[in-house]
Design an enzyme around this catalytic site. Structure first.
Site, PDB file in Angstrom:
ATOM      1  CG  HIS A  63     -17.766 -36.271 -49.170  1.00  0.00           C
ATOM      2  ND1 HIS A  63     -17.445 -36.195 -50.507  1.00  0.00           N
ATOM      3  CD2 HIS A  63     -19.028 -36.740 -49.124  1.00  0.00           C
ATOM      4  CE1 HIS A  63     -18.476 -36.605 -51.226  1.00  0.00           C
ATOM      5  NE2 HIS A  63     -19.463 -36.936 -50.416  1.00  0.00           N
ATOM      6  CG  ASP A 174     -21.712 -36.715 -53.806  1.00  0.00           C
ATOM      7  OD1 ASP A 174     -21.337 -36.549 -52.641  1.00  0.00           O
ATOM      8  OD2 ASP A 174     -21.706 -37.824 -54.376  1.00  0.00           O
ATOM      9  CD  GLU A 204     -18.652 -40.177 -49.154  1.00  0.00           C
ATOM     10  OE1 GLU A 204     -19.694 -40.746 -48.807  1.00  0.00           O
ATOM     11  OE2 GLU A 204     -18.397 -39.964 -50.354  1.00  0.00           O
ATOM     12  CD  GLU A 205     -18.143 -39.624 -53.821  1.00  0.00           C
ATOM     13  OE1 GLU A 205     -18.475 -40.804 -54.016  1.00  0.00           O
ATOM     14  OE2 GLU A 205     -18.950 -38.682 -53.792  1.00  0.00           O
ATOM     15  CG  ASP A 227     -22.855 -36.996 -48.742  1.00  0.00           C
ATOM     16  OD1 ASP A 227     -22.950 -36.363 -49.811  1.00  0.00           O
ATOM     17  OD2 ASP A 227     -21.992 -37.876 -48.550  1.00  0.00           O
ATOM     18  CG  HIS A 315     -21.666 -40.091 -58.255  1.00  0.00           C
ATOM     19  ND1 HIS A 315     -21.075 -41.265 -57.854  1.00  0.00           N
ATOM     20  CD2 HIS A 315     -21.647 -39.284 -57.172  1.00  0.00           C
ATOM     21  CE1 HIS A 315     -20.721 -41.167 -56.586  1.00  0.00           C
ATOM     22  NE2 HIS A 315     -21.079 -39.981 -56.142  1.00  0.00           N
TER      23      HIS A 315
HETATM   24 CO    CO Z   1     -20.804 -39.292 -54.033  1.00  0.00          CO
HETATM   25 ZN    ZN Z   2     -21.321 -37.660 -51.062  1.00  0.00          ZN
END
Ligand code: CO
Ligand code: ZN
Length: 347
Positions: A63, A174, A204-205, A227, A315
């Protein structure tokens, strides 16, 4: 690593991935037979296989979106901005960050401010910050802010990619590192009989939305998400809760909360890693998910799995991964694509 740097430093919150998609398209030029962008912004590239048709279709998904914010309010008098978080943010890691607000009139650098400790009341000191405590200061007068910024403009955290020790660190590893792995694996792949659909997905998130629609269109036989996964090999976390460790190799996912990997695919990935002496670790993730959750549930069901890159501090703006694990992920994916057409992936 230059490509990873470009990818990781580019801004792209869910639904605003166009800058990342430009980099992806540029990087894929000359390496694929077809490339297109769909309505949701997914970049879909096809590298046809050498096998007789109908060929096995393998979709690889990583993503493009990163967690970020939309401007939700502009204060009349001061010009300070309030924001709505898009994706799973921990407000504790947001305080005192530099940000970029992306508006039609240009990009504006600002800071996420909060009250200094000097004026905090005793009870305020004890509680963790919440999104409502956070605001953005653009350093310009309110009138100018109102001219330049609109509610709905996107906001990303500002952070360069940095190499330190054996790791790379930055914002949005990410899942820009997943995109990097996917592109590098495609370049490295030699003879392959299957058709490879490489998809840089969007949103995606916020619920694997880009993967859901692109996978429906492609109707793959096999789906592999690439991922990051949690590496909690840090002080204060006991062994059983570490999920993966940096430097221990690419992770082959068994499950997370959105998918249970196809067991035949997991076996095959393990076998390839053993044969090619690619360092790997098995991953059982209690919470979290990847595009494999969408791949698996496409149409009448697809054999899906995830190849994960172990990452510390997910994150946050210091997401960190091990260079050797990234390399192992590229090797494993490339080797898999060469033999993906063999074997059955039904239970
Ligand atoms: Co993420
Ligand atoms: Zn991810």
């Amino acid at each position: 690593m230059e490509l990873l740097r470009k990818l990781a430093e580019a801004p792209g919150i869910p639904g605003r991935e166009e800058k990342v998609s430009e980099i992806v398209k540029e990087a894929l030029k000359g390496h694929v037979d077809e490339i297109r962008t769909d309505v949701l912004g997914n970049v879909i590239a096809l590298k046809s296989g050498s096998g007789p048709s109908p060929r096995v279709k393998v979709m690889i998904a990583a993503h493009m979106d990163e967690i970020g914010f939309f401007v939700s309010h502009i204060d009349e008098k001061t010009g300070f901005l309030r924001v709505d978080p898009i994706g799973g943010f921990d407000p504790r890691v947001l305080i005192a960050q530099r940000v970029v607000v992306h508006s039609d009139s240009g990009d504006y650098i600002g800071v996420m401010g909060t009250k200094p400790v000097h004026i905090l009341k005793e009870e305020e000191k004890k509680k963790a910050p919440e999104m409502e405590d956070i605001f953005i200061d653009l350093g310009i007068p309110a009138d100018e802010v109102k001219e330049k910024i609109t509610v709905g403009d996107s906001v990303t955290l500002k952070q360069n990619l940095m190499e330190f020790g054996e790791l790379v660190s930055g914002k949005a590893l990410d899942d820009r590192v997943g995109i990097y792995v996917m592109i590098e694996a495609l370049k490295r792949v030699e003879e392959h009989q299957c058709d490879i659909y490489l998809v840089a997905t969007t949103q995606e998130e916020v619920g694997i939305r880009g993967a859901t629609v692109s996978s429906f269109g492609i109707a793959p036989d096999i789906g592999i998400a690439v991922d990051v996964t949690v590496a909690c090999d840090i002080p204060g976390v006991e062994e059983p809760r570490r999920v993966t460790k940096l430097g221990e190799g690419v992770a082959i996912k068994v499950k997370d909360s959105l998918s249970i990997s196809n067991p035949q695919l997991v076996r095959k990935l393990r076998k390839i890693a053993e044969e090619k002496k690619i360092k790997y670790q098995m991953e059982v993730l209690p919470r979290g998910g990847t595009d494999a959750g969408a791949l698996q549930l496409t149409r009448e069901g697809v054999a899906a799995a995830t190849i994960s890159i172990p990452t510390r501090y997910i994150h946050s703006v210091v997401e960190s991964a091990h260079k050797k694990d990234i390399e192992a992920a590229i090797e494993l994916l490339a080797a898999f694509l060469e033999v993906a057409h063999q074997g059955k992936y039904a239970l």
